[in-house]
Design an enzyme around this catalytic site. Structure first.
Site, mmCIF file in Angstrom:
data_model
loop_
_atom_site.group_PDB
_atom_site.id
_atom_site.type_symbol
_atom_site.label_atom_id
_atom_site.label_comp_id
_atom_site.label_asym_id
_atom_site.label_seq_id
_atom_site.Cartn_x
_atom_site.Cartn_y
_atom_site.Cartn_z
ATOM 1 N N ASN A 188 18.082 7.446 8.951
ATOM 2 C CA ASN A 188 18.115 5.986 8.865
ATOM 3 C C ASN A 188 19.550 5.471 8.901
ATOM 4 O OD1 ASN A 188 16.657 3.510 8.552
ATOM 5 N ND2 ASN A 188 17.534 3.379 6.496
ATOM 6 N N ALA A 219 20.684 5.721 12.522
ATOM 7 C CA ALA A 219 20.013 4.738 13.391
ATOM 8 C C ALA A 219 20.533 3.327 13.119
ATOM 9 C CB ALA A 219 18.505 4.799 13.191
ATOM 10 N N GLU A 268 3.806 -0.842 14.117
ATOM 11 C CA GLU A 268 4.600 0.374 14.332
ATOM 12 C C GLU A 268 5.109 0.864 12.986
ATOM 13 O OE1 GLU A 268 7.868 1.534 17.511
ATOM 14 O OE2 GLU A 268 8.789 0.597 15.768
ATOM 15 N N LYS A 273 0.823 -1.221 0.000
ATOM 16 C CA LYS A 273 0.000 0.000 0.000
ATOM 17 C C LYS A 273 0.853 1.264 0.000
ATOM 18 C CE LYS A 273 -4.126 -2.046 1.992
ATOM 19 N NZ LYS A 273 -5.133 -1.995 3.045
ATOM 20 N N LYS A 313 15.731 11.335 21.131
ATOM 21 C CA LYS A 313 16.056 10.538 22.316
ATOM 22 C C LYS A 313 17.443 10.939 22.834
ATOM 23 C CE LYS A 313 13.400 6.377 22.385
ATOM 24 N NZ LYS A 313 13.480 4.939 22.594
ATOM 25 N N SER A 354 13.995 -11.613 19.569
ATOM 26 C CA SER A 354 13.912 -10.192 19.978
ATOM 27 C C SER A 354 12.634 -9.936 20.774
ATOM 28 C CB SER A 354 13.902 -9.277 18.760
ATOM 29 O OG SER A 354 15.030 -9.502 17.979
ATOM 30 N N HIS A 376 22.326 1.267 15.920
ATOM 31 C CA HIS A 376 21.676 0.018 16.326
ATOM 32 C C HIS A 376 22.704 -1.116 16.327
ATOM 33 C CE1 HIS A 376 18.828 -3.376 16.175
ATOM 34 N NE2 HIS A 376 17.971 -2.529 16.726
HETATM 35 P P1 0O2 Z 1 14.285 -3.309 16.732
HETATM 36 O O1 0O2 Z 1 15.391 -4.295 16.615
HETATM 37 O O2 0O2 Z 1 14.473 -2.150 15.813
HETATM 38 O O3 0O2 Z 1 12.946 -3.927 16.617
HETATM 39 P P2 0O2 Z 1 12.232 0.926 23.955
HETATM 40 O O4 0O2 Z 1 12.701 -0.337 23.263
HETATM 41 O O5 0O2 Z 1 11.624 0.694 25.280
HETATM 42 O O6 0O2 Z 1 13.273 2.005 23.929
HETATM 43 P P3 0O2 Z 1 9.583 1.333 22.902
HETATM 44 O O7 0O2 Z 1 8.908 1.877 24.106
HETATM 45 O O8 0O2 Z 1 9.212 -0.035 22.473
HETATM 46 O O9 0O2 Z 1 11.155 1.513 23.010
HETATM 47 O O10 0O2 Z 1 9.252 2.261 21.704
HETATM 48 P P4 0O2 Z 1 10.100 3.317 20.913
HETATM 49 O O11 0O2 Z 1 10.853 4.226 21.789
HETATM 50 O O12 0O2 Z 1 9.117 3.956 20.018
HETATM 51 O O13 0O2 Z 1 11.171 2.442 20.099
HETATM 52 C C1 0O2 Z 1 10.857 1.355 19.338
HETATM 53 C C2 0O2 Z 1 11.828 1.165 18.201
HETATM 54 O O14 0O2 Z 1 12.390 2.426 17.784
HETATM 55 C C3 0O2 Z 1 13.044 0.339 18.553
HETATM 56 O O15 0O2 Z 1 12.741 -1.019 18.461
HETATM 57 C C4 0O2 Z 1 14.047 0.782 17.490
HETATM 58 O O16 0O2 Z 1 13.739 0.225 16.223
HETATM 59 C C5 0O2 Z 1 13.751 2.265 17.422
HETATM 60 N N1 0O2 Z 1 14.580 2.996 18.405
HETATM 61 C C6 0O2 Z 1 14.167 3.589 19.520
HETATM 62 N N2 0O2 Z 1 15.191 4.179 20.160
HETATM 63 C C7 0O2 Z 1 16.273 3.978 19.402
HETATM 64 C C8 0O2 Z 1 17.657 4.359 19.525
HETATM 65 O O17 0O2 Z 1 18.085 5.028 20.461
HETATM 66 N N3 0O2 Z 1 18.509 3.934 18.538
HETATM 67 C C9 0O2 Z 1 18.085 3.195 17.468
HETATM 68 N N4 0O2 Z 1 18.994 2.845 16.558
HETATM 69 N N5 0O2 Z 1 16.797 2.817 17.333
HETATM 70 C C10 0O2 Z 1 15.902 3.204 18.281
HETATM 71 P P5 0O2 Z 1 13.568 -2.091 19.258
HETATM 72 O O18 0O2 Z 1 12.630 -3.111 19.796
HETATM 73 O O19 0O2 Z 1 14.465 -1.452 20.249
HETATM 74 O O20 0O2 Z 1 14.496 -2.736 18.195
#
Ligand code: 0O2
Length: 267
Positions: A149, A152, A140, A23, A113, A52, A156
């Site tokens: 990107n 990040a 999400e 979409k 952040k 994960s 990451h």
């Molecule tokens: P993945 O491997 O990408 O799936 P929290 O994990 O508690 O910090 P929350 O509350 O689940 O975060 O939600 P938030 O803050 O919206 O962040 C969710 C996703 O945003 C993360 O998923 C990352 O993909 C990205 N993200 C958030 N903060 C950061 C950061 O500081 N650096 C990077 N590179 N990515 C970020 P996951 O589950 O952490 O990981």
């Protein structure tokens, strides 16, 4: 919970990701077919790996039975834009859709952040259809620029490498490079204006030229052929100069000629 059961639970999430990628890409194509600049550069998606999910559930002290209610990012779609301004446009496009409802928004662009992370996050409710009927689930959607990107992705992988023990000098480097990314995005915004100006200019020129061509075509039906050929040659000469002011002036003069023929016909 057994692995097989997890796979079954994740199936509708995989369907949601696949559908949303199609979409969002279609929205991108719609802009392109209309000859307009698309705020969407590319679309990606993934279903969170079981490992994960388990790690995040443990970190957030979520019961495994409650994972689907508590974890909003089991299904994740990422929309990449060229310019920061495009992000608001993409969010607006999602807001207008009737096939998903935004239930949460996190603006890590106006409020980055602590790590320096910037991105716009939306949680949407989206319904998929399976053999068992409809299922509403959370997805999400992360919207960010190419530059955000890049940062990040690097950050990451460093987080993964250091597993929560990132050395201070690496953290500092990431923070200063996050600032550089803000500057880069700001500077690229100037280029965006130029792209849009060029596009508006092109559309305007296309409209003026097509008016002239249709006037010439109509004149062939009512005016002396020799005279129309002369007008046509004059137009080709003006067109070759590639000066929009001169093309516009030519168009206005031709309008008067065409109008006088129309008036003669009515009389
Ligand atoms: P993945 O491997 O990408 O799936 P929290 O994990 O508690 O910090 P929350 O509350 O689940 O975060 O939600 P938030 O803050 O919206 O962040 C969710 C996703 O945003 C993360 O998923 C990352 O993909 C990205 N993200 C958030 N903060 C950061 C950061 O500081 N650096 C990077 N590179 N990515 C970020 P996951 O589950 O952490 O990981």
């Amino acid at each position: 919970m057994e692995l097989q059961l997890w796979r079954q639970i994740l199936q509708p999430y995989a369907l949601a990701v696949d559908e949303l990628i199609v979409k969002m890409n279609h929205m991108k194509n719609e802009f392109e077919y209309a000859g307009e600049y698309s705020p969407i550069e590319s679309v990606h998606g993934r279903v969170k790996k079981i490992s994960s999910i388990l790690e995040k559930a443990q970190r957030k002290q979520i019961e495994l039975d409650d994972v689907e209610n508590q974890l909003d990012d089991i299904a994740g779609v990422r929309i990449i834009c060229r310019f920061v301004e495009d992000i608001d446009k993409v969010v607006e496009l999602i807001r207008q859709r009737s096939d998903m409802t935004i239930v949460q928004e996190k603006d890590y662009i106006r409020g980055p952040k602590k790590s320096g992370y910037r991105s716009y996050h939306l949680i949407v409710k989206y319904t998929v259809q399976s053999l068992e009927g409809p299922k509403e689930l959370n997805v999400e959607i992360q919207v960010r620029t190419l530059a955000m990107n890049f940062w990040a992705t690097v950050e990451h992988s460093l987080q993964y490498k250091y597993k929560g023990n990132m050395p201070a000098h690496v953290k500092d480097k990431l923070l200063s490079s996050a600032e550089a990314i803000v500057t880069l995005d700001d500077e690229m915004s100037v280029v965006r204006k130029e792209i849009l100006d060029a596009q508006n200019y092109y559309q305007h020129k296309t409209m003026v030229v097509s008016n002239i061509l249709s006037n010439i075509e109509n004149l062939y039906k009512v005016a002396n052929k020799k005279e129309v050929l002369k007008i046509q040659d004059e137009f080709i000469a003006v067109y070759k100069e590639d000066n929009i002011k001169k093309i516009e002036h030519f168009g206005k003069e031709l309008d008067i000629v065409a109008e006088s023929y129309r008036a003669q016909r009515i009389v």
